[in-house]
Design an enzyme around this catalytic site. Structure first.
Site, PDB file in Angstrom:
ATOM      1  CB  VAL A 190     -36.719  15.994 -15.903  1.00 45.42           C
ATOM      2  CG1 VAL A 190     -37.441  15.108 -14.892  1.00 45.42           C
ATOM      3  CG2 VAL A 190     -36.272  15.174 -17.111  1.00 45.42           C
ATOM      4  CB  ALA A 198      -7.684  18.894 -15.500  1.00 43.93           C
ATOM      5  CG  HIS A 248     -13.949  21.177  -9.613  1.00 40.95           C
ATOM      6  ND1 HIS A 248     -12.583  21.331  -9.461  1.00 40.95           N
ATOM      7  CD2 HIS A 248     -14.179  21.182 -10.947  1.00 40.95           C
ATOM      8  CE1 HIS A 248     -12.013  21.433 -10.652  1.00 40.95           C
ATOM      9  NE2 HIS A 248     -12.960  21.352 -11.576  1.00 40.95           N
ATOM     10  CG  ASN A 250     -18.450  16.530 -10.078  1.00 41.77           C
ATOM     11  OD1 ASN A 250     -18.037  15.473 -10.565  1.00 41.77           O
ATOM     12  ND2 ASN A 250     -18.383  17.685 -10.722  1.00 41.77           N
ATOM     13  CB  THR A 254     -15.070  15.085 -14.507  1.00 43.79           C
ATOM     14  OG1 THR A 254     -15.343  16.456 -14.258  1.00 43.79           O
ATOM     15  CG2 THR A 254     -16.096  14.528 -15.456  1.00 43.79           C
ATOM     16  CG  ASN A 300     -24.313  22.907 -22.754  1.00 45.80           C
ATOM     17  OD1 ASN A 300     -24.069  23.638 -21.785  1.00 45.80           O
ATOM     18  ND2 ASN A 300     -23.515  21.907 -23.083  1.00 45.80           N
ATOM     19  CD  GLU A 305     -28.998  19.090 -21.170  1.00 44.24           C
ATOM     20  OE1 GLU A 305     -28.367  18.271 -20.486  1.00 44.24           O
ATOM     21  OE2 GLU A 305     -29.222  20.259 -20.795  1.00 44.24           O
TER      22      GLU A 305
HETATM   23  P1  FAD Z   1     -23.159  18.473 -16.069  1.00 39.32           P
HETATM   24  O1  FAD Z   1     -22.050  18.322 -17.034  1.00 39.32           O
HETATM   25  O2  FAD Z   1     -23.279  19.756 -15.350  1.00 39.32           O
HETATM   26  O3  FAD Z   1     -24.510  18.138 -16.841  1.00 39.32           O
HETATM   27  C1  FAD Z   1     -25.756  18.238 -16.207  1.00 39.32           C
HETATM   28  C2  FAD Z   1     -26.814  18.513 -17.270  1.00 39.32           C
HETATM   29  O4  FAD Z   1     -28.103  18.336 -16.675  1.00 39.32           O
HETATM   30  C3  FAD Z   1     -26.797  19.940 -17.825  1.00 39.32           C
HETATM   31  O5  FAD Z   1     -26.611  19.908 -19.215  1.00 39.32           O
HETATM   32  C4  FAD Z   1     -28.166  20.485 -17.464  1.00 39.32           C
HETATM   33  O6  FAD Z   1     -28.714  21.347 -18.449  1.00 39.32           O
HETATM   34  C5  FAD Z   1     -28.991  19.238 -17.306  1.00 39.32           C
HETATM   35  N1  FAD Z   1     -30.178  19.436 -16.449  1.00 39.32           N
HETATM   36  C6  FAD Z   1     -30.249  20.055 -15.251  1.00 39.32           C
HETATM   37  N2  FAD Z   1     -31.500  19.998 -14.767  1.00 39.32           N
HETATM   38  C7  FAD Z   1     -32.258  19.342 -15.690  1.00 39.32           C
HETATM   39  C8  FAD Z   1     -33.614  18.964 -15.757  1.00 39.32           C
HETATM   40  N3  FAD Z   1     -34.471  19.211 -14.741  1.00 39.32           N
HETATM   41  N4  FAD Z   1     -34.061  18.328 -16.870  1.00 39.32           N
HETATM   42  C9  FAD Z   1     -33.205  18.036 -17.891  1.00 39.32           C
HETATM   43  N5  FAD Z   1     -31.891  18.358 -17.860  1.00 39.32           N
HETATM   44  C10 FAD Z   1     -31.417  18.995 -16.771  1.00 39.32           C
HETATM   45  N6  FAD Z   1     -13.953  18.991 -14.249  1.00 39.32           N
HETATM   46  C11 FAD Z   1     -12.810  18.279 -14.223  1.00 39.32           C
HETATM   47  O7  FAD Z   1     -12.773  17.171 -13.676  1.00 39.32           O
HETATM   48  N7  FAD Z   1     -11.685  18.745 -14.831  1.00 39.32           N
HETATM   49  C12 FAD Z   1     -11.631  19.959 -15.431  1.00 39.32           C
HETATM   50  O8  FAD Z   1     -10.606  20.341 -15.983  1.00 39.32           O
HETATM   51  C13 FAD Z   1     -12.809  20.757 -15.418  1.00 39.32           C
HETATM   52  N8  FAD Z   1     -12.811  21.985 -15.979  1.00 39.32           N
HETATM   53  C14 FAD Z   1     -13.975  22.681 -16.077  1.00 39.32           C
HETATM   54  C15 FAD Z   1     -13.969  23.904 -16.758  1.00 39.32           C
HETATM   55  C16 FAD Z   1     -15.166  24.577 -16.993  1.00 39.32           C
HETATM   56  C17 FAD Z   1     -15.148  25.881 -17.739  1.00 39.32           C
HETATM   57  C18 FAD Z   1     -16.388  24.016 -16.531  1.00 39.32           C
HETATM   58  C19 FAD Z   1     -17.691  24.693 -16.798  1.00 39.32           C
HETATM   59  C20 FAD Z   1     -16.396  22.815 -15.816  1.00 39.32           C
HETATM   60  C21 FAD Z   1     -15.192  22.140 -15.569  1.00 39.32           C
HETATM   61  N9  FAD Z   1     -15.151  20.923 -14.896  1.00 39.32           N
HETATM   62  C22 FAD Z   1     -13.979  20.210 -14.831  1.00 39.32           C
HETATM   63  C23 FAD Z   1     -16.351  20.325 -14.298  1.00 39.32           C
HETATM   64  C24 FAD Z   1     -16.943  19.236 -15.208  1.00 39.32           C
HETATM   65  O9  FAD Z   1     -17.343  19.792 -16.412  1.00 39.32           O
HETATM   66  C25 FAD Z   1     -18.088  18.578 -14.455  1.00 39.32           C
HETATM   67  O10 FAD Z   1     -17.501  17.881 -13.359  1.00 39.32           O
HETATM   68  C26 FAD Z   1     -18.888  17.584 -15.284  1.00 39.32           C
HETATM   69  O11 FAD Z   1     -19.389  18.147 -16.453  1.00 39.32           O
HETATM   70  C27 FAD Z   1     -20.042  17.056 -14.444  1.00 39.32           C
HETATM   71  O12 FAD Z   1     -20.816  16.199 -15.222  1.00 39.32           O
HETATM   72  P2  FAD Z   1     -22.355  15.923 -14.932  1.00 39.32           P
HETATM   73  O13 FAD Z   1     -22.827  15.042 -16.010  1.00 39.32           O
HETATM   74  O14 FAD Z   1     -22.505  15.465 -13.526  1.00 39.32           O
HETATM   75  O15 FAD Z   1     -23.060  17.347 -14.946  1.00 39.32           O
END
Ligand code: FAD
Length: 525
Positions: free
Chosen positions: A238, A129, A456, A490, A502, A118, A35
């Protein structure tokens, strides 16, 4: 394979789902999760919304803001707090990709594009949601029975509850008024209802919001043997996925505290680093399928705020009910939420996803004395999420000759709404006006948010049934041509959707992880 090592890039809900399913199903596997951002809470990946202290919560959000966090931002020559002309501010906890400084992405047509950096990713900041995809939102090449089971598994991983705050009389009154207005037009099973949310209702009526922590579950519980097979490395970027021909051999990582770079060998690599940074990492690693970064979609969003009308609400709720609602919100004054309603996506009548959140104050200041600046029944913030139909030309592309602030090939996002979207936006806005009238009086008129506001982002790592140039990954999330390289998030969603994505992405991850587990010789149930 004995003792396989799986490297996961990104600690959000999707990377966490891969870690959990793989470790539960493959004996002797080891998962190393990288991370780029810092750990915010004692429990890794917890939602910052659970932090009761307003100052602590603000600090956790600031720490997630990568290039826009104070010190980082200043090192780029942009004083903290500076907002340059034409710049949008990101939602708390996130940072804009086009932040206006050196090494910033170019996203003029998608200005609100943002990310969180983070432990827990955006999942530490999300609204939780978790509606399920329906009708044409679903993936056409996954059979309904299997899909329904995957969604149930994803709900369990995310601790989804369908009836949170269902006991709220204020929420019920809002539902009744919306049902009077729209009920007859909506198909059975897709009417006005409560919004499913990811979190655990507490005895006092509040909710402990879910983050990547609940998805990781036993992996971060030191009493569980699985925790000994799991390693989370925060502040570790990474830089490349390393390849030997069409096989992945591991990842090159940089420890951001020391600047030291090292190679970590892995039998499987899963890239779940969000819809912009995952394709960027693949591009930087020389993995460049034609569809990489293309078919970008999100949800155009039209929002408004309505002052609830005392007479209308009074038909269904009493002053005592209002008091009870306010008391619940007062339990977490730094992040009050209660009474969340919705109208889900359905076809053909209602290709929109509507969220209606009760609030006792407006999200913007109102001059004392202006009409409805004081409103005893409070307000609702209402948003319509709409579809963006996938097109090749809506894309993030990467420039090998222009490094971004981290030294990766810089991003340019090109995106446009077409007549198809404009017409759905017009229909949704008209409905939003009807909803507003049914509930009270607009204090903020319906307005279309700038592109990128939904957070999204989908389609940039599209999954497909055949390798015909319109997808990046196969139906088990493996990058075409690279059998031990998986992608998650996504970005894999190939369809036009209106619902929060999500839950769907966790379901896709569960499917990908199970397939890998099967191939690695899963013996656990
Ligand atoms: P992320 O949660 O974005 O995690 C990706 C991680 O990868 C990050 O921590 C990043 O730092 C890390 N990363 C990136 N590049 C590198 C690298 N090269 N090396 C190491 N680490 C790296 N979705 C819903 O379905 N319902 C909701 O109500 C909703 N509300 C939201 C409200 C807010 C304020 C926000 C910010 C988002 C919301 N979302 C919602 C979206 C939801 O949070 C995301 O769909 C979900 O977190 C995606 O998960 P993920 O694991 O794919 O990516």
């Amino acid at each position: 394979m004995s003792n396989p090592t799986i490297a996961i890039v990104g600690s959000g809900p999707i990377g966490s789902a891969y870690a959990r399913v793989l470790l539960e199903q493959v004996p002797n596997a080891r998962v190393v999760m990288f991370e780029a951002g810092p750990q915010l809470t004692e429990v890794p990946g917890e939602s910052v919304r659970n932090i009761p202290d307003a100052g602590e919560k603000a600090r956790a959000r600031e720490m997630s803001q990568g290039p826009q966090a104070g010190a980082y931002r200043e090192s780029l020559g942009i004083p903290a707090g500076t907002v340059t002309e034409g710049m949008f501010t990101a939602r708390q906890g996130t940072h804009l990709l086009d932040f206006g400084g050196a090494g910033s992405a170019h996203a003029t047509s998608f200005p609100a594009a943002a990310a969180a950096t983070n432990v827990g990713g955006q999942g530490a900041h999300w609204t939780c949601a978790t509606p399920s995809p329906a009708f044409s939102e679903k993936i056409p090449f996954i059979a309904d029975d299997e899909w329904d089971a995957l969604i149930e598994d994803a709900k369990q991983l995310l601790h989804v509850h369908s009836a949170a705050f269902a006991d709220s009389k204020i929420g019920e009154a809002v539902r009744s008024l919306l049902d009077e207005e729209f009920g007859a037009e909506l198909p059975d099973g897709y009417g006005v209802g409560t919004l499913p949310v990811a979190g655990d209702p507490q005895a006092d009526g509040s909710v402990r919001w879910a983050g990547a922590d609940v998805v990781l579950g036993p992996l971060i519980d030191t009493d569980s043997p699985l925790s000994r097979q799991f390693e989370l490395r925060a502040l570790t970027l990474v830089r490349r996925v390393e390849l030997d021909g069409h096989r992945v051999t591991g990842v090159t990582v940089e420890d951001l505290r020391t600047g030291e770079t090292s190679f970590v060998a892995a039998d499987i690599v899963v890239v779940a680093a969000d819809a912009f940074r995952s394709p960027q990492l693949l591009w930087a690693s020389g993995v460049r399928p034609k569809a990489l970064g293309h078919y970008l979609t999100e949800h155009p969003v039209v929002i408004s705020t309505v002052a609830l009308d005392a007479e209308k609400m009074g038909q269904y709720a009493t002053a005592e009910d209002l008091k009870a609602e306010l008391a619940r919100r007062a339990q977490n004054p730094a992040d009050p939420v209660a009474a969340v309603n919705r109208i889900p996506f359905s076809e053909p009548e209602h290709p929109f996803s509507v969220q209606v959140m009760y609030t006792e104050t407006t999200p913007f200041p109102m001059e004392p004395g202006t009409p409805y600046a004081e409103n005893s029944w409070g307000y609702v913030n209402m948003g319509y999420g709409m579809r963006k139909h996938p097109r090749y030309e809506d894309a993030v592309t990467f420039d090998d000759n222009e490094p971004d602030y981290r030294g990766f090939p810089n991003m340019t996002i090109e995106y446009a709404l077409t007549e198809r979207e404009e017409s759905e936006i017009a229909r949704a806005t008209e409905r939003l006006r009807r909803a507003g009238k049914a509930l009270g009086v607009f204090v903020a008129e319906p307005r279309l948010m700038p592109n990128g506001s939904s957070l999204h982002y989908q389609g940039t790592l599209r999954m497909g049934e055949t390798d015909n140039g319109t997808s990046v990954a196969d139906q088990w999330s493996r990058v075409w041509g690279y059998e031990n390289l998986l992608v998650g998030g996504n970005a894999l969603i190939p369809t036009a959707t209106a619902m929060n994505p999500t839950l769907m992405s966790v379901a896709i991850a569960v499917r990908g992880a199970r397939k890998i587990a099967e191939e690695l010789g899963s013996t656990r149930g």
